[in-house]
Design an enzyme around this catalytic site. Structure first.
Site, PDB file in Angstrom:
ATOM      1  N   ASP A  20      -8.041 -10.030  -8.883  1.00 50.15           N
ATOM      2  CA  ASP A  20      -7.313 -10.250 -10.031  1.00 50.15           C
ATOM      3  C   ASP A  20      -7.684  -9.252 -11.138  1.00 50.15           C
ATOM      4  O   ASP A  20      -8.689  -9.041 -11.499  1.00 50.15           O
ATOM      5  CB  ASP A  20      -7.255 -11.667 -10.688  1.00 50.15           C
ATOM      6  CG  ASP A  20      -6.318 -12.249 -11.497  1.00 50.15           C
ATOM      7  OD1 ASP A  20      -5.819 -11.263 -12.057  1.00 50.15           O
ATOM      8  OD2 ASP A  20      -6.003 -13.476 -11.590  1.00 50.15           O
ATOM      9  N   ASP A  46       2.206  -1.175 -10.323  1.00 47.26           N
ATOM     10  CA  ASP A  46       3.274  -1.422  -9.801  1.00 47.26           C
ATOM     11  C   ASP A  46       3.358  -2.873  -9.685  1.00 47.26           C
ATOM     12  O   ASP A  46       4.168  -3.946  -9.141  1.00 47.26           O
ATOM     13  CB  ASP A  46       3.761  -0.925  -8.416  1.00 47.26           C
ATOM     14  CG  ASP A  46       5.048  -1.067  -7.954  1.00 47.26           C
ATOM     15  OD1 ASP A  46       6.055  -0.980  -8.888  1.00 47.26           O
ATOM     16  OD2 ASP A  46       5.353  -1.116  -6.733  1.00 47.26           O
ATOM     17  N   GLY A  60       0.729  -1.245   0.198  1.00 45.73           N
ATOM     18  CA  GLY A  60       0.044  -0.206   0.003  1.00 45.73           C
ATOM     19  C   GLY A  60       0.825   1.416   0.070  1.00 45.73           C
ATOM     20  O   GLY A  60       0.221   2.448   0.452  1.00 45.73           O
ATOM     21  N   ASP A  97      -5.356  -5.574  -5.628  1.00 45.38           N
ATOM     22  CA  ASP A  97      -4.240  -6.539  -5.358  1.00 45.38           C
ATOM     23  C   ASP A  97      -4.828  -8.259  -5.365  1.00 45.38           C
ATOM     24  O   ASP A  97      -5.740  -8.070  -4.623  1.00 45.38           O
ATOM     25  CB  ASP A  97      -3.382  -6.274  -4.408  1.00 45.38           C
ATOM     26  CG  ASP A  97      -1.829  -6.779  -4.566  1.00 45.38           C
ATOM     27  OD1 ASP A  97      -0.844  -6.021  -4.748  1.00 45.38           O
ATOM     28  OD2 ASP A  97      -1.868  -7.858  -4.436  1.00 45.38           O
ATOM     29  N   LYS A 119       5.035  -0.572 -14.422  1.00 43.98           N
ATOM     30  CA  LYS A 119       6.559  -0.838 -13.968  1.00 43.98           C
ATOM     31  C   LYS A 119       6.574  -2.003 -15.125  1.00 43.98           C
ATOM     32  O   LYS A 119       5.781  -3.006 -15.456  1.00 43.98           O
ATOM     33  CB  LYS A 119       6.517  -1.646 -12.594  1.00 43.98           C
ATOM     34  CG  LYS A 119       7.535  -2.430 -12.519  1.00 43.98           C
ATOM     35  CD  LYS A 119       8.003  -2.694 -10.889  1.00 43.98           C
ATOM     36  CE  LYS A 119       7.279  -3.572 -10.423  1.00 43.98           C
ATOM     37  NZ  LYS A 119       7.516  -3.678  -8.980  1.00 43.98           N
TER      38      LYS A 119
HETATM   39  C1  LIG Z   1       5.636  -4.956  -5.756  1.00 51.92           C
HETATM   40  S1  LIG Z   1       4.279  -5.207  -5.333  1.00 51.92           S
HETATM   41  C2  LIG Z   1       3.179  -3.758  -5.288  1.00 51.92           C
HETATM   42  C3  LIG Z   1       3.984  -2.786  -4.149  1.00 51.92           C
HETATM   43  C4  LIG Z   1       3.021  -1.774  -3.882  1.00 51.92           C
HETATM   44  N1  LIG Z   1       3.043  -0.616  -5.104  1.00 51.92           N
HETATM   45  C5  LIG Z   1       3.301  -0.829  -2.905  1.00 51.92           C
HETATM   46  O1  LIG Z   1       3.701   0.505  -3.259  1.00 51.92           O
HETATM   47  O2  LIG Z   1       3.081  -0.972  -1.731  1.00 51.92           O
HETATM   48  C6  LIG Z   1       3.557  -6.150  -6.791  1.00 51.92           C
HETATM   49  C7  LIG Z   1       2.051  -6.546  -6.274  1.00 51.92           C
HETATM   50  O3  LIG Z   1       1.377  -7.096  -7.590  1.00 51.92           O
HETATM   51  C8  LIG Z   1       0.281  -7.898  -7.215  1.00 51.92           C
HETATM   52  N2  LIG Z   1      -0.006  -8.556  -8.327  1.00 51.92           N
HETATM   53  C9  LIG Z   1       0.514  -9.417  -9.217  1.00 51.92           C
HETATM   54  N3  LIG Z   1      -0.277 -10.145 -10.085  1.00 51.92           N
HETATM   55  C10 LIG Z   1      -1.402  -9.638  -9.883  1.00 51.92           C
HETATM   56  C11 LIG Z   1      -2.688  -9.890 -10.385  1.00 51.92           C
HETATM   57  N4  LIG Z   1      -2.828 -10.649 -11.438  1.00 51.92           N
HETATM   58  N5  LIG Z   1      -3.893  -9.109 -10.152  1.00 51.92           N
HETATM   59  C12 LIG Z   1      -3.572  -8.413  -9.014  1.00 51.92           C
HETATM   60  N6  LIG Z   1      -2.335  -8.085  -8.340  1.00 51.92           N
HETATM   61  C13 LIG Z   1      -1.488  -8.759  -8.753  1.00 51.92           C
HETATM   62  C14 LIG Z   1       1.161  -8.800  -6.177  1.00 51.92           C
HETATM   63  O4  LIG Z   1       0.441  -9.450  -5.390  1.00 51.92           O
HETATM   64  C15 LIG Z   1       1.867  -7.671  -5.421  1.00 51.92           C
HETATM   65  O5  LIG Z   1       1.646  -7.309  -4.186  1.00 51.92           O
END
Ligand SMILES: C[S@@+](CC[C@H](N)C(=O)[O-])C[C@H]1O[C@@H](n2cnc3c(N)ncnc32)[C@H](O)[C@@H]1O
Length: 198
Positions: A89, A114, A51, A71, A154
């Protein structure tokens, strides 16, 4: 190979400033360069857990703005009035229907992503997984981003990024690549900033 420093200066800065992750400083650097976030904006943040992007966005959009975070993981309550979170998702159509229905609008001013796939350590596999996520992000932007709006996503540099940039250029007037300082030296991460949705 540069040494992996889990507790580098951005990690410490995030702790000091109360951010849940160091990623907040990546978004801050992008925002400072491209002046994306403004008071009152509606922002959709994809891949939002834990978050820290949402924390930064919340400060910038103020109490007239709304930030919606999505997420696969549950996002622990941020206790911020202007933030709403959804566990789901990004490929699930029902999720967007729910967001639109519960918030009463279907066009955002800015979308941030991200998103990161679960990595395998096999560059080709991870690169493709990241590309697939981003192609979906562009599709979400096509549908839920207002005309003129912006998108930040990203990428893992070097993996079919040309395909993604090509797709983005069909939908946005300007598409730029930017690598904030807070990205670890050993990481292949970069961000694509897309401005002026057509
Ligand atoms: C690097 S983290 C994000 C960090 C966030 N921007 C922060 O500042 O706290 C990447 C996130 O992408 C999510 N993610 C990956 N594939 C996803 C999908 N298909 N749908 C939703 N979230 C997804 C992962 O669960 C993970 O929490």
């Amino acid at each position: 190979m540069p040494k992996f420093e889990p507790k580098d200066r951005f990690y410490n800065k995030a702790k000091e400033e109360g951010y849940r992750a160091r990623s907040a400083f990546k978004l801050q650097a992008i925002d400072e360069k491209y002046r994306l976030l403004k008071s009152g904006m509606k922002v959709l943040d994809l891949g939002a857990a834990p978050g820290s992007f949402l924390q930064y966005i919340s400060e910038k959009i103020g109490d007239k703005g709304i930030a919606v975070g999505v997420d696969l993981q549950k996002i622990d309550d941020l206790e911020l009035e202007n933030v709403r979170t959804y566990q789901g998702d990004i490929f699930d159509e029902e999720l967007y229907k729910k967001i639109v229905q519960e918030n009463g609008f279907n066009q955002f001013d800015l979308i941030t992503s991200d998103l990161a796939p679960k990595t395998t350590g096999i560059p080709f596999v991870d690169g493709n997984a990241s590309l697939n996520l981003n192609l979906q992000v562009v599709e979400v932007a096509r549908r839920y981003l207002r005309r003129g709006g912006g998108l930040v996503m990203k990428i893992l540099s070097g993996f079919n990024e040309g395909d993604l940039i090509g797709r983005a250029k069909k939908n946005f007037r300007q598409v730029k690549k930017f690598r904030p300082q807070a990205v670890r030296k050993s990481s292949a991460e970069s961000y694509i900033v897309c401005l002026g949705k057509m």
